[in-house]
Design a protein around this motif. Sequence first.
Motif, short mmCIF file in Angstrom:
data_model
loop_
_atom_site.label_atom_id
_atom_site.label_comp_id
_atom_site.label_asym_id
_atom_site.label_seq_id
_atom_site.Cartn_x
_atom_site.Cartn_y
_atom_site.Cartn_z
N ILE A 10 0.84 -1.20 0.00
CA ILE A 10 0.00 0.00 0.00
C ILE A 10 0.88 1.25 0.00
O ILE A 10 0.63 2.20 -0.74
N THR A 11 1.92 1.24 0.81
CA THR A 11 2.85 2.37 0.89
C THR A 11 3.55 2.57 -0.45
O THR A 11 3.66 3.69 -0.95
N ARG A 12 3.99 1.48 -1.07
CA ARG A 12 4.66 1.56 -2.37
C ARG A 12 3.73 2.13 -3.44
O ARG A 12 4.13 2.98 -4.23
N HIS A 44 -10.74 4.45 -1.88
CA HIS A 44 -12.19 4.48 -1.69
C HIS A 44 -12.43 4.30 -0.20
O HIS A 44 -11.93 3.34 0.39
N VAL A 45 -13.20 5.19 0.40
CA VAL A 45 -13.39 5.18 1.85
C VAL A 45 -14.88 5.10 2.17
O VAL A 45 -15.65 5.98 1.80
N GLN A 46 -15.25 4.01 2.86
CA GLN A 46 -16.64 3.80 3.24
C GLN A 46 -16.86 3.95 4.74
O GLN A 46 -17.99 3.83 5.21
N CYS A 47 -15.80 4.20 5.48
CA CYS A 47 -15.89 4.43 6.91
C CYS A 47 -15.72 5.93 7.17
O CYS A 47 -15.43 6.68 6.24
N ARG A 136 -10.39 0.92 0.67
CA ARG A 136 -9.71 0.16 -0.37
C ARG A 136 -8.70 1.08 -1.04
O ARG A 136 -9.03 2.21 -1.39
N VAL A 137 -7.47 0.60 -1.22
CA VAL A 137 -6.46 1.29 -2.00
C VAL A 137 -6.30 0.49 -3.28
O VAL A 137 -6.10 -0.73 -3.22
N VAL A 146 -7.74 -4.13 0.53
CA VAL A 146 -8.98 -3.81 1.25
C VAL A 146 -8.80 -4.00 2.74
O VAL A 146 -8.10 -4.92 3.18
N PHE A 147 -9.46 -3.14 3.51
CA PHE A 147 -9.57 -3.35 4.95
C PHE A 147 -11.04 -3.49 5.30
O PHE A 147 -11.83 -2.66 4.90
N PRO A 148 -11.37 -4.57 6.06
CA PRO A 148 -10.51 -5.61 6.55
C PRO A 148 -10.07 -6.56 5.44
O PRO A 148 -10.77 -6.70 4.44
#
Length: 152
Positions: A10-12, A44-47, A136-137, A146-148
Motif C-alpha cells: 500500500i505504501t509503495r 475508496h473510503v466507506q468508513c 480500499r487502495v 482492502v480493509f478488513p
Amino acid sequence: MAAGIHVDEITRILTGTVAHSVGRAVDMGVVEFHGPDGEEVMVHVQCPFRIVHDAKTVLGSADMRYAQKGAGPRAFDEFRMIYDARTATLNRVLGELRPSVGGVTVGEAGELTVSWEHAFRLEAFPDCSGRIEAWRVLVRGGAHHVFPPGLD
C-alpha cells in the motif's frame, strides 16, 4: 498491525503519487492520485474519514449529511451537500499545488493515514465490528488492497 494487510505494498503504491482530486460515489469518499508513470491510484473510503490541512479538518465524511443552503430536497442526489462544495474548493487547491504523497501508515485496527505535501493528510477510521469494507487502495486495472483483509 492488522493481520493480512499489505502495508508495504500500500505504501509503495501511494508514495510519490500526486493528490489529484477528492469526490464521492454516492456516500463513499473517493480520493484520486496520479502515479509517476501515469497510473490512476485511488482510495475508496466507506468508513468515517477526514482530510486535514495544517491541523484543521477541511473536509469530513459527515459533511455528506448536510445540504448547502437553499439546495432543496434532492441535494444529496444533485451533489449539493456541504461535502460537494468543500471538495470543489479542495480540488482547485490540489490542482494548483499538485502535492506529492510522502507518507502512509496503517494502524492496528485499520486506521489509514495518507500524508501529502503542504501539510495535508487523509485519515480514515474504520468503525464497524463486522466484516464490512471500510477502505480500499487500488490501482485502476491492477492491485486492490482492502480493509478488513480478505474481502477482495
